[in-house]
Design an enzyme around this catalytic site. Sequence first.
Site, short mmCIF file in Angstrom:
data_model
loop_
_atom_site.label_atom_id
_atom_site.label_comp_id
_atom_site.label_asym_id
_atom_site.label_seq_id
_atom_site.Cartn_x
_atom_site.Cartn_y
_atom_site.Cartn_z
N GLU A 56 1.30 -1.09 0.21
CA GLU A 56 0.08 0.10 0.24
C GLU A 56 0.80 1.20 0.35
O GLU A 56 1.32 1.41 -0.86
CB GLU A 56 -1.09 -0.01 1.07
CG GLU A 56 -1.81 0.98 0.98
CD GLU A 56 -3.07 0.93 2.51
OE1 GLU A 56 -3.95 1.69 2.69
OE2 GLU A 56 -2.76 -0.92 2.81
N GLU A 84 -2.24 0.39 13.40
CA GLU A 84 -3.31 1.17 12.66
C GLU A 84 -4.50 1.47 13.59
O GLU A 84 -5.75 2.06 13.56
CB GLU A 84 -3.61 0.29 11.72
CG GLU A 84 -4.68 1.11 10.79
CD GLU A 84 -4.28 -0.09 9.31
OE1 GLU A 84 -5.05 0.64 8.42
OE2 GLU A 84 -3.79 -0.70 9.38
#
Length: 864
Positions: free
Chosen positions: A468, A744
């Site tokens: 990502e 996260e």
Amino acid sequence: MSTVAPVTFEHNPRPLGIGTPRPRLSWKTTAAPAWQQTAYEVRIQRAGTERVFGPIASNESVLVDWPDEPLASRERAEVSVRVTGHDGAVSGWSTPAAVEAGLLEAGDWHALAVGSNANANPLTDTRRPAIVRRDFTVRPGLTRARLYVTAHGIYEVEINGARIDDHALAPGWTTYHERLRYYTHDITEALRNGDNAIGAWLGDGWYRGRLGWRGGHRNLYGTDQSLLAQLELHYDDGTVERVVTDTSWRAADSPIISSSLYDGEHYDARVMRELRGWSEPGFDDSQWYRVVAAHRDPATLVAPEGPPVRCTQEVAPVEVITTPSGARVLDFGQNLVGRVRLRATAPEGTTVVLRTAEVMQEGELYQRPLRDAKSTDTYIFAGDGEEEWEPRFTFHGFRYVEVDGWHGDLDADVAAGALVARVYHSDMERTGWFESSDPLVNRLHENVVWSMRGNFVDIPTDCPQRDERLGWTGDIQVFAPTATFLYDVSGFLSTWLKDLAVEQLPDGTVPWYVPVIPADTMWTPIRPGAAWGDAATLTPWAVYERYGDEGVLNEQYESAKKWVDLVADIAGDDLLWNTGYQLGDWLDPDAPPHDPADAKTDRYLVASGYFARSTQALADFARVLGRSGDADNYSALAARVREAFTRAYVHDDGTMTSDAQTAYALALSFDLIPHELREAVGARLAELVDAADGKISTGFVGTPLVSDALTTTGHTDAAYKLLLNREAPGWLYAVLNGGTTIWERWDSMRPDGTVNPGGMTSFNHYALGAVADWLHRTVAGLAPAAPGYRRIRFAPQPGGGLTSASAAHETPYGRAAIEWTIIDATFTVTVEVPTGTTAELVLPDGTAHELTSGAHTVSSPYNS
């Protein structure tokens, strides 16, 4: 007597090759307490002439307009400043600071983008990276040499067998079709009379390498891998000779067998036997490939505004682990971003494989959170004595490295320094520090710093390890205030915001991430989303607040206006954004792993609240820029949106339709509710915190807001309860469970030692670290009270049993600092106010003091 430090230009740490003909000037002055500048003079030496401008009656010293004629391409000037104080005394001239323009016009470029014409399948990752080279001659009388260089892909340049710089992953990632960054290098000392050579390593990078998840996409910007370089040789007879990339260059396969940002690098050192001396003069390249030219519009070439990516630190392993399966794993003790360098001796053909991961599970390296990123580097030894190698064109997010195929005693070799981690990120100047009496809070703050470093790799990314690593707009929108305190991100963010404006759709839609890549149907086609799209308004405003740069507001004004106008159209007559796809309070801790947007707070409440906040920010933009008509119109619109928000989401008793921490925090922090309801709304938020026993209950949207919402409504004790909670979900839970960066998810690692099963589970993700801004402003008590810290507010609010805290920040005017202690029921605070600023100091008991520049110490009784 006042002393002026050397001038700086724009926000650019590299005034060599600056991209503007009229660079703004800034300077810092050291003077006696309470000194104020009343005038300044600027001395500019250029082309053998000297001019002095002024005295100019002004107290400004930050981003002052260039007073002379614009610089021409390649032109160099030396600039000095002297100032006059309120006492009439005049300082000495500052040490001259040099600035040199880059190539400012498309017509200045004569180079082509050239690369190998070797056949390779453009749809695979197995395309062999190339090296390119040529010889050239330097005649006597050389006075200066400049190399202007960029690439389709990423590059490293060598001249006469040596690298010319320490940059990594250059030229970085921009919206390549519209904006390709080039760098300027002074290579005068690298050249010699007679024969010379220039060569470059090339890699796919972001330009044509695989990007994105579920297999990703290749060749997003082109299928070529090309160097674009223009070497200009200036001689004492006034002539200039150019050595440019053209079809006379030659290319060959490099020892890099394959290279990918996600998957790592495979390097065969045996290939170098035939390539030794390849970037030195006289090398026989007759058997090399011809090069082929690719298209590049020189009008798209832009100079850098921020710092390059560099290695900023080396970290040695703290332990060598033998796993239950017998694998050997290095623990570096810190989740970091970079690459591993090895130094070792091994027989020819020995193959060492390095696999990286952020975490271990059940005693083994655990790579599932990397998804499709292989994150593996391979080195094949040449067998020619001690060899040193580090991958060139990749980077990894990791704490642990599994080592396979090591020749010799790994434990002894590691102890001797054979394997070290080299930390890479954009080499921003550190500007902010924090410390308190609580070691866990200090470690939390350090985790925020490490996550910022790891995710500021040319663009502000969301995670540095999996398939990502994108510039998610919502993440930087919530984190920008923290980032601007910790590091000088002025140039870093200004260039990224230009890419945001480029990628913005004609209707005003801001992408979820910048630069844009194709993705699955969750993110494609691009749709407007609150908090993420609001990066167009709130991120430039954060830059302005912290650096006082009106230029960023002016540059981004049309982008911000398009965004607000789009949302106004969507909201319609009722002024509520209550339709369409929204992420809402993304990663609310109660959201299921498979649906991070399923938060407790109504996603349309979030969207309507952000509509009001961005509209007011745009009005503030316009007011600063002197656009009074727009300022009045958008200010009135913002007021109507706030009224609509209150009618739709706030009950008469101060409770809200979403009875959740984020709803109340957003309403309070964005000033969305009438003044008479603030007390009730704040009280309900504090009740929710108490009911949760101090556990955080917010996602990406609510987390940066909740502590301030509690503090501003008189519930600082509840804010400290959130901060110091040690259980999940909470900031200190990660610290107590070995986290060395911000996660996260609040429970990326679960209490039983297993990794959260969610597909998005990163251990290095700065968004939830936005609390650090509250640590700086409230716990330590250091905040800007005017743009650029021209006025400073010192207002510490102790709590949570802390007995001391401190913060320091290198403002555009100089160092501001605060340190407070509580000893024997006495609160003592010492502050430092930089020259050219004023400050207010508000003690915990409410006593206020007006301060001029200098150091000040104040004490007062304190009852916790």
